[in-house]
Enzyme design. Structure first.
Site, mmCIF file in Angstrom:
data_model
loop_
_atom_site.group_PDB
_atom_site.id
_atom_site.type_symbol
_atom_site.label_atom_id
_atom_site.label_comp_id
_atom_site.label_asym_id
_atom_site.label_seq_id
_atom_site.Cartn_x
_atom_site.Cartn_y
_atom_site.Cartn_z
ATOM 1 N N ASN A 62 0.832 -1.204 0.000
ATOM 2 C CA ASN A 62 0.000 0.000 0.000
ATOM 3 C C ASN A 62 0.861 1.246 0.000
ATOM 4 O O ASN A 62 1.921 1.309 0.621
ATOM 5 C CB ASN A 62 -1.038 -0.004 1.131
ATOM 6 N N GLU A 64 0.410 5.196 0.685
ATOM 7 C CA GLU A 64 -0.490 6.216 1.228
ATOM 8 C C GLU A 64 -0.043 7.618 0.822
ATOM 9 O O GLU A 64 1.021 7.802 0.223
ATOM 10 C CB GLU A 64 -0.574 6.056 2.749
ATOM 11 N N CYS A 73 -4.315 0.664 -2.327
ATOM 12 C CA CYS A 73 -4.100 -0.598 -1.610
ATOM 13 C C CYS A 73 -3.014 -1.438 -2.285
ATOM 14 O O CYS A 73 -2.784 -1.333 -3.497
ATOM 15 C CB CYS A 73 -5.382 -1.424 -1.621
ATOM 16 N N GLU A 75 -3.020 -4.584 -3.046
ATOM 17 C CA GLU A 75 -3.488 -5.515 -4.085
ATOM 18 C C GLU A 75 -3.544 -4.822 -5.443
ATOM 19 O O GLU A 75 -3.142 -5.371 -6.465
ATOM 20 C CB GLU A 75 -4.893 -6.037 -3.733
ATOM 21 N N CYS A 112 -10.169 -5.307 0.341
ATOM 22 C CA CYS A 112 -11.304 -4.374 0.377
ATOM 23 C C CYS A 112 -12.169 -4.572 -0.870
ATOM 24 O O CYS A 112 -11.756 -5.219 -1.848
ATOM 25 C CB CYS A 112 -10.821 -2.930 0.481
ATOM 26 N N CYS A 115 -10.624 -3.536 -4.262
ATOM 27 C CA CYS A 115 -9.611 -4.488 -4.756
ATOM 28 C C CYS A 115 -10.272 -5.761 -5.276
ATOM 29 O O CYS A 115 -9.852 -6.319 -6.289
ATOM 30 C CB CYS A 115 -8.599 -4.814 -3.651
#
Ligand code: THU
Length: 160
Positions: A62, A64, A73, A75, A112, A115
């Site tokens: 990830n 940010e 994210c 993934e 999530c 993803c």
């Protein structure tokens, strides 16, 4: 009226040693990737490792941002990188691991919704399922398709 009950099949393993060697390797790659995540705001470091049909393993984590929604994210970082570098290849499997200040999470962390939607597109595009491996210290959860997590899903054929 008609009630519909939908079930998903998930398989839990006590340790990665119970898995095929390639999946054990994929999980180790996801754990390595998690350590390199850029997550200064959430401090929740996620790693993903994607296995392609040519045997290549692509790692992501990830990323940010101070403007929070600009982050991405693990993934999707891994999948979009794989798609960008190997547009003709098929994704066979993805492993995911999450690291906090107290180490890798005890329980597996599911991807999530966004993803999952991106992974579903990969399954649809290649017409083949993606094996999912979610690492936790207490157990590893596996599923044979993204559809186990998104049994009711929106795909491109609904656009036509
Ligand atoms: N995160 C992932 O990388 N993958 C997921 O499936 C869930 C959440 C990241 C996004 C954000 O950087 C941090 O974890 C906390 O939500």
């Amino acid at each position: 009226m008609n009630k519909r009950e939908i079930t998903s099949v998930l398989i839990d393993y006590n340790s990665s040693a119970e898995l095929e060697n390639i999946y054990e390797e994929l999980i180790n790659n996801a754990k390595e990737a998690a350590k390199k995540a850029y997550a200064p705001y959430s401090k929740f470091k996620v790693g993903a490792a994607v296995l392609l049909d040519n045997g290549a393993i692509i790692k992501g984590n990830n990323q940010e941002n101070a403007a929070y929604p600009s982050g991405l994210c693990a993934e999707r970082v891994a999948i979009f990188y794989a798609n960008a570098q190997y547009p003709e290849r098929t994704i066979r499997a993805i492993a995911i691991a999450a690291l906090t200040s107290s180490g890798f999470t005890e329980e597996p962390i599911p991807p999530c919704g966004s993803c999952l939607q991106v992974m579903l597109e990969s399954e649809k595009k290649s017409n083949s399922s993606i094996q999912v491996l979610l690492y936790g210290q207490n157990k590893i959860t596996s599923a044979d398709s993204i559809k186990q997590f998104l049994p009711i899903n929106f795909t491109n054929d609904m656009l036509m």
